[in-house]
Design a protein around this motif. Sequence first.
Motif, PDB file in Angstrom:
ATOM      1  N   PRO A   1       0.801  -1.230   0.000  1.00 36.60           N
ATOM      2  CA  PRO A   1       0.000   0.000   0.000  1.00 36.60           C
ATOM      3  C   PRO A   1       0.835   1.282   0.000  1.00 36.60           C
ATOM      4  CG  PRO A   1      -0.796  -1.564   1.634  1.00 36.60           C
ATOM      5  CD  PRO A   1       0.488  -2.107   1.125  1.00 36.60           C
TER       6      PRO A   1
ATOM      7  N   ASN B   1       3.482   1.765  -1.781  1.00 35.96           N
ATOM      8  CA  ASN B   1       4.251   1.824  -3.018  1.00 35.96           C
ATOM      9  C   ASN B   1       3.344   2.291  -4.154  1.00 35.96           C
ATOM     10  OD1 ASN B   1       5.802   1.335  -5.286  1.00 35.96           O
ATOM     11  ND2 ASN B   1       6.702  -0.538  -4.429  1.00 35.96           N
ATOM     12  N   LEU B   2       3.654   3.440  -4.751  1.00 40.25           N
ATOM     13  CA  LEU B   2       2.812   3.983  -5.823  1.00 40.25           C
ATOM     14  C   LEU B   2       2.739   3.013  -7.009  1.00 40.25           C
ATOM     15  CD1 LEU B   2       1.097   6.346  -6.838  1.00 40.25           C
ATOM     16  CD2 LEU B   2       3.189   7.397  -7.726  1.00 40.25           C
ATOM     17  N   ALA B   3       3.836   2.279  -7.224  1.00 41.72           N
ATOM     18  CA  ALA B   3       3.850   1.327  -8.340  1.00 41.72           C
ATOM     19  C   ALA B   3       2.747   0.287  -8.164  1.00 41.72           C
ATOM     20  CB  ALA B   3       5.214   0.654  -8.438  1.00 41.72           C
TER      21      ALA B   3
ATOM     22  N   TRP C   1      -0.178   0.704  -6.726  1.00 40.40           N
ATOM     23  CA  TRP C   1      -1.474   1.317  -7.061  1.00 40.40           C
ATOM     24  C   TRP C   1      -1.619   1.525  -8.566  1.00 40.40           C
ATOM     25  CZ3 TRP C   1      -4.897   0.652  -3.619  1.00 40.40           C
ATOM     26  CH2 TRP C   1      -4.544   0.639  -2.264  1.00 40.40           C
ATOM     27  N   LEU C   2      -0.510   1.898  -9.206  1.00 36.52           N
ATOM     28  CA  LEU C   2      -0.550   2.069 -10.660  1.00 36.52           C
ATOM     29  C   LEU C   2      -0.900   0.741 -11.326  1.00 36.52           C
ATOM     30  CD1 LEU C   2      -0.010   3.972 -13.071  1.00 36.52           C
ATOM     31  CD2 LEU C   2       2.391   3.271 -12.985  1.00 36.52           C
TER      32      LEU C   2
END
Lengths: 199, 386
Positions: B27, B29-31, B33-34
């Motif tokens: 959660p 890590n933006l990667a 969510w992307l």
Amino acid sequence: MRVAAADRNVFGLDRRSVWPAVLVAVVVVLFGAVLPAVNHAVSPEETIEPGTVFDVGLGVSFTPVAGWLLNTDATTPGDVGLPGIIGISETGVLFSVAAEPFDGDLDEFMGIATDRRSDAVDKLHLTSPQQSTATSQGVTGLTETYNGIGVQGSLSVFVLDGVAVTVDADGPEGSVSRHAVEIDAMTQTILFGESGLDQ
Amino acid sequence: MNTVTETDFATAVERSGRSYAFRFVQPHNLAFWLYIVLLPIGIIYMLNLLNGSIRAFPTAFVLNAVLWILYSIPWVLFLRHEEMYDPEPAKLALVGFVWGGFIATWVMAIEANNAIISLVGKLGSPELARDWGPSIAAPFVEETAKAMGVVMLVLLGRRHVRNVFDGAVLGAFVGLGFQVLEDFLYSINAATAAGPGNEMQAVLGQFFGRGFMGGLWSHALYSGIVGAGIAYFVTRTDRSPGQRTGSLMLFAGSAWLLHFVWDSPFVNGTSIAALGMIARFVIYPLIFILAIRWASHQRREELGVLLTGEVALGTLTEEDVELLVMSRHERRKGLRHIKHEDGGAARLDERHRLRAARDLATALAKSHGADSDDVEQARAAIGTIA
């Protein structure tokens, strides 16, 4: 990935992952949205307008799908008394309609048309047997699909009142399948006995 | 046998990446969510595109799916092969496969490829688009789309991308996913074009044509090369930024060039078919085999470092470790020599010891060299083999 509090930004995200992930997102948007938008915005003079009808020659005409390009190198317009060929293109697919005088029957002309494609396409082999097809005008014809080295295509022929029409679509592998619906729609618009329309 | 310093050992442990488990759900890590946002977009796009064909030809769809799953199996076996000693986490490889198959293909490449080929036709000529469009668009679009998958794997599983070999293997899985789903699309399109009664023949034709005659696992090869370049850039922090960037460009450029030549009329066209066959079946596989052998050599050296201490402890002999770090060919010769000297049973025992020694190396990497339960169990397993 365990993330120390100091490595998080205001949204609680790991700072180290933010910019690389943003870079990936930018590339995704560029490919998925920007490039297609640029393509739609670029419209050269040869782009076919909606409602255009091409006179192939010998009284044969067809209505192309708007947005395709008139391929002048593959086009030799005929007229009421002369055979001709009209070529249009889209994303590597060349769709051509040719009309010529012919006194034989449909099967015979399909053999001739297939031989011509075999001469033009290296290692041509049929990927479907001949099937019956028809234009919206009700003229029945024959159609088949083929592959060659690096090439995919579909070939349809129609014969009526001493005029034979060859409809060929070919392009890189996968391209013809992708445009199959448009190719089929344009093939169905072929009209015999009509002329004097747009050139 | 060379002595191994603590630093050498720590480096080998770090490079093995085995001391960290991979979790997909991150959660922070933006990667992550992307990835979560893009995956459904790709799946929905694919279903919209194929929905009509799948409904019209359900049997062809199933046959198509089975064939392309079978096509993927050799790669899965490769991933799990004991020669790898330190296989990539299956979950991470799966995340890469799914990116290649559902995001790189449907969200990124399909529209961008069409747009560029169309632009080539509009700004150049229709003939240019037909003959050169795929070789202009595909290398740029597809290699970039797949490379973004490798970048995502680095962001999601950074500790498992420790060396060039990791990047090559994970990149290959992204490429494999791309190829399988792309070819799946071509096959189902061919079934639709062939029409009722001919759809099975069309599917089989596409499978053998694109999967074999068109070259084996070509996308896996390209992406493996790009993945190696990205891994080099990320891991070789001992090199200058210029060297790392230059190497990345070299790897990516090589993959782009191979893809360009593959799609160009030189190989894929109608004029030089023989050259195309040589490229597909000789040159490209040779490049791939050489790349794997080179990367595998690096891996074996790490294996030797991890196990050298076990010689001093008496768990393994110097001959055991020497056999392990040999190439597969040399090791076979060594095992044949054992059979010649001590009989077939001795050779079989040695093979079992080597397999157990690989497990020990993995356990040592996981424990950072500490005597964990796994390490003790692995040592005990070796001890039971004569």
